[in-house]
Design a protein around this motif. Structure first.
Motif, PDB file in Angstrom:
ATOM      1  N   GLU A   1      26.534  -4.863  17.720  1.00 58.23           N
ATOM      2  CA  GLU A   1      26.847  -5.447  19.029  1.00 58.23           C
ATOM      3  C   GLU A   1      27.442  -6.847  18.891  1.00 58.23           C
ATOM      4  OE1 GLU A   1      23.888  -3.563  22.202  1.00 58.23           O
ATOM      5  OE2 GLU A   1      22.787  -4.626  20.639  1.00 58.23           O
ATOM      6  N   TRP A   2      28.169  -7.059  17.812  1.00 57.52           N
ATOM      7  CA  TRP A   2      28.801  -8.356  17.573  1.00 57.52           C
ATOM      8  C   TRP A   2      29.702  -8.778  18.726  1.00 57.52           C
ATOM      9  CZ3 TRP A   2      34.049  -8.123  17.799  1.00 57.52           C
ATOM     10  CH2 TRP A   2      34.644  -6.874  17.593  1.00 57.52           C
TER      11      TRP A   2
ATOM     12  N   LYS B   1      30.894 -12.530  22.784  1.00 61.97           N
ATOM     13  CA  LYS B   1      31.596 -12.491  24.070  1.00 61.97           C
ATOM     14  C   LYS B   1      33.083 -12.183  23.864  1.00 61.97           C
ATOM     15  CE  LYS B   1      28.319 -15.578  26.312  1.00 61.97           C
ATOM     16  NZ  LYS B   1      28.115 -16.843  27.064  1.00 61.97           N
ATOM     17  N   VAL B   2      33.302 -11.195  23.018  1.00 61.78           N
ATOM     18  CA  VAL B   2      34.661 -10.750  22.724  1.00 61.78           C
ATOM     19  C   VAL B   2      34.907  -9.431  23.440  1.00 61.78           C
ATOM     20  CG1 VAL B   2      36.215  -9.939  20.911  1.00 61.78           C
ATOM     21  CG2 VAL B   2      34.707 -11.887  20.490  1.00 61.78           C
ATOM     22  N   LYS B   3      36.009  -9.338  24.145  1.00 64.32           N
ATOM     23  CA  LYS B   3      36.360  -8.087  24.823  1.00 64.32           C
ATOM     24  C   LYS B   3      37.146  -7.211  23.852  1.00 64.32           C
ATOM     25  CE  LYS B   3      36.303  -9.820  29.566  1.00 64.32           C
ATOM     26  NZ  LYS B   3      37.083  -9.987  30.822  1.00 64.32           N
ATOM     27  N   SER B   4      36.418  -6.643  22.915  1.00 62.18           N
ATOM     28  CA  SER B   4      37.062  -5.747  21.959  1.00 62.18           C
ATOM     29  C   SER B   4      37.448  -4.457  22.665  1.00 62.18           C
ATOM     30  CB  SER B   4      36.109  -5.444  20.810  1.00 62.18           C
ATOM     31  OG  SER B   4      36.700  -4.564  19.905  1.00 62.18           O
ATOM     32  N   TYR B   5      38.581  -3.896  22.287  1.00 64.22           N
ATOM     33  CA  TYR B   5      39.125  -2.750  22.999  1.00 64.22           C
ATOM     34  C   TYR B   5      38.119  -1.612  23.085  1.00 64.22           C
ATOM     35  CZ  TYR B   5      43.184  -0.374  24.933  1.00 64.22           C
ATOM     36  OH  TYR B   5      44.064   0.223  25.778  1.00 64.22           O
ATOM     37  N   TYR B   6      37.489  -1.332  21.980  1.00 63.75           N
ATOM     38  CA  TYR B   6      36.560  -0.211  21.949  1.00 63.75           C
ATOM     39  C   TYR B   6      35.137  -0.622  21.575  1.00 63.75           C
ATOM     40  CZ  TYR B   6      39.200   4.078  22.763  1.00 63.75           C
ATOM     41  OH  TYR B   6      39.878   5.114  23.323  1.00 63.75           O
ATOM     42  N   GLY B   7      34.843  -1.909  21.572  1.00 66.43           N
ATOM     43  CA  GLY B   7      33.479  -2.329  21.272  1.00 66.43           C
ATOM     44  C   GLY B   7      33.221  -2.499  19.800  1.00 66.43           C
TER      45      GLY B   7
END
Length: 492
Positions: free
Chosen positions: A220-221, A226-232
């Motif tokens: 859950e990095w 608080k990074v909006k990674s495309y796919y998590g």
């Protein structure tokens, strides 16, 4: 005006094409002349074709309609048959699925985005090894992925693509793909050419790992940063309920995937003479290996937990520990016993996916690898019969993206075709112990409850031909043949 529509499904009325939420494909042909020659702008992957004629002044008669098969030109050198008729059907279904998804690169499916995804690519490469033995397409795919790292240094999940489109564990799969390609081709030049991409891809995870003294990875990095990674942060086996496999937080499965990628990179560093990088990789591997074994081992359950909270103990984490070659002896035997208890079938209810699955068809590639490494051959074969037998009895002729026909899923997805590889490799028993030297072959069959098997496994110089049968409880080889100059050793 003639509209030609394409779809994998019909609507509920069985009279119209179903329009998907993420992919709709149609071509419009304007008949401005008496004779019009028309070719679609690119291949269309379909099960159903709909033709609508608009504004016709008279009745229209369709005299002829031709559909051409367009795929990567490979010779079908692999063959497989055995005493289990279901396995033969499964092998053929998987072979057809794989062939259909080979174009100018390995594509994920024929009827949706038709993208080159790295996890799909690596799985398909292994499928190809058992059926066609081609190296050119994987080389081309890796050349593209070598150019794909985004601003963070991670290899993109799908390429060509300029967006933020990375998936954490797909990045690990990329390193495994480079290693697999080298092992089967000996192409050291390509590894050297894209070494910086391989290392920049791993450095992002090295930095994440360095946030903890034990080097374990937090799935859950993206939430904590608080990074909006495309796919998590971590995909894992997304088709499995968290009650069975809870990988949220400090994750055994995620950390094992990272360790496997590091080991692949170390192997490549050694063969390409990169001693400084090899030393750094070795040190990181040593710390991480110890941390995984000590931190995730649950002495009460006598197996590995999914997270440090030790609430779930999925087959995934335990099989990934085996894939990473971290345990042996008594501890391995305890883990094998646990796996047999928590992985009784492909399906939770034992016969179909309506109540959930223990593993998805794509992730089964890794599940099968772990099971065969552990010697749990019968359970691997049962999962194939359960899952892919269900596909066949559902009327499918190619492998679906998932076991159930969920909305928007692909019905011809080659990341689900891995039984073609595992059946050929293990039932025929073809191994290359000195890879990338393919002149040394070992025949080590792993098969249970089969009376006979025969087939051909692709080799750079031709094929390895194997035929065996059971006689008085013992395996007897009718023949084992290979190309000239290839040394073959049969291990009973």
């Amino acid at each position: 005006t003639i509209d030609i529509g394409y779809s994998e499904r019909l609507d509920k009325d069985n009279a119209h094409l179903q329009i998907g939420f993420n992919y709709s494909s149609a071509d419009r042909l304007t008949c401005s002349e008496d004779t019009v020659t028309y070719l679609t702008p690119h291949p269309r992957g379909i099960r159903y074709l709909g033709i609508t004629v608009r504004n016709a002044s008279t009745d229209v008669v369709i005299n002829d309609l031709y559909i051409r098969s367009a795929s990567y030109p490979v010779k079908e050198t692999g063959e497989f048959k055995c005493s289990d008729a279901l396995f033969n059907k499964i092998w053929e279904m998987c072979r057809l699925t794989q062939k259909t998804n080979m174009e100018d690169v390995y594509v994920d499916c024929v009827g949706r985005e038709r993208g080159m995804y790295i996890r799909d690519t690596v799985i398909q490469y292994f499928n190809n090894l058992a059926t066609f033995g081609d190296q050119v397409l994987m080389k081309r795919s890796l050349e593209l992925y070598g150019q794909s790292p985004d601003a963070t240094g991670k290899i993109r999940a799908v390429f060509p693509n300029t967006g933020d489109y990375t998936i954490a564990d797909f990045c690990f799969n990329a390193v495994e793909g480079f290693k697999a390609y080298y092992d089967n081709s000996g192409d050291k030049e390509l590894i050297n050419q894209y070494w910086s991409a391989i290392m920049s891809n791993l450095k992002w995870f090295d930095d994440l790992s360095d946030e903890r003294e034990d080097k374990l990875l937090d799935s859950e990095w993206h939430i904590k940063r608080k990074v909006k990674s495309y796919y998590g942060g971590f995909h894992g086996d997304g088709g499995v309920p968290l009650s069975i496999n809870n990988y949220k937080g400090i994750s055994c499965e995620f950390s094992c995937g990272y360790l496997i990628a590091l080991k692949c990179a170390l192997s490549l560093a050694k063969v390409t003479g990169k001693s400084a990088e090899a030393e750094k990789l070795s040190k990181r591997i040593a710390v991480l290996s110890q941390s995984i074994v000590t931190k995730f081992w649950d002495p009460a359950k006598e197996c590995f937990s999914d997270t440090l909270e030790r609430k779930t103990h999925s087959p995934h984490s335990n099989l990934f520990v085996i894939r990473a070659e971290l345990i042996s002896g008594e501890k391995l035997e305890k883990v094998k016993k646990h796996i047999l208890n928590v992985l009784p079938s492909t399906f939770i209810n034992g016969f179909n996916p309506k109540e959930g699955v223990y593993c998805s068809p794509s992730y089964s590639f890794y599940i099968f690898e772990g099971l065969y490494k552990a010697g749990l051959v019968e359970r691997a074969q049962k999962l194939m019969r359960d899952g892919w037998g269900y596909m066949l009895t559902s009327g499918m002729t190619t492998c679906g993206e998932f076991f159930g026909d969920s909305w928007g899923s692909s019905l011809c997805h080659a990341w689900s075709a891995s039984p073609v590889y595992y059946l050929s490799k293990n039932v025929l028993g073809v191994n290359y112990p000195a890879a990338p030297d393919m002149n040394e072959v070992e025949i080590k069959v792993q098969a249970e409850n089969l009376n006979w098997a025969e087939g051909k496994y692709p080799h750079p110089k031709g094929t390895i031909d194997v035929k065996w049968h059971m006689e008085n409880g013992k395996r007897v080889f009718d023949y084992v043949r290979g190309p000239e100059g290839v040394n073959i050793k049969v291990i009973s």
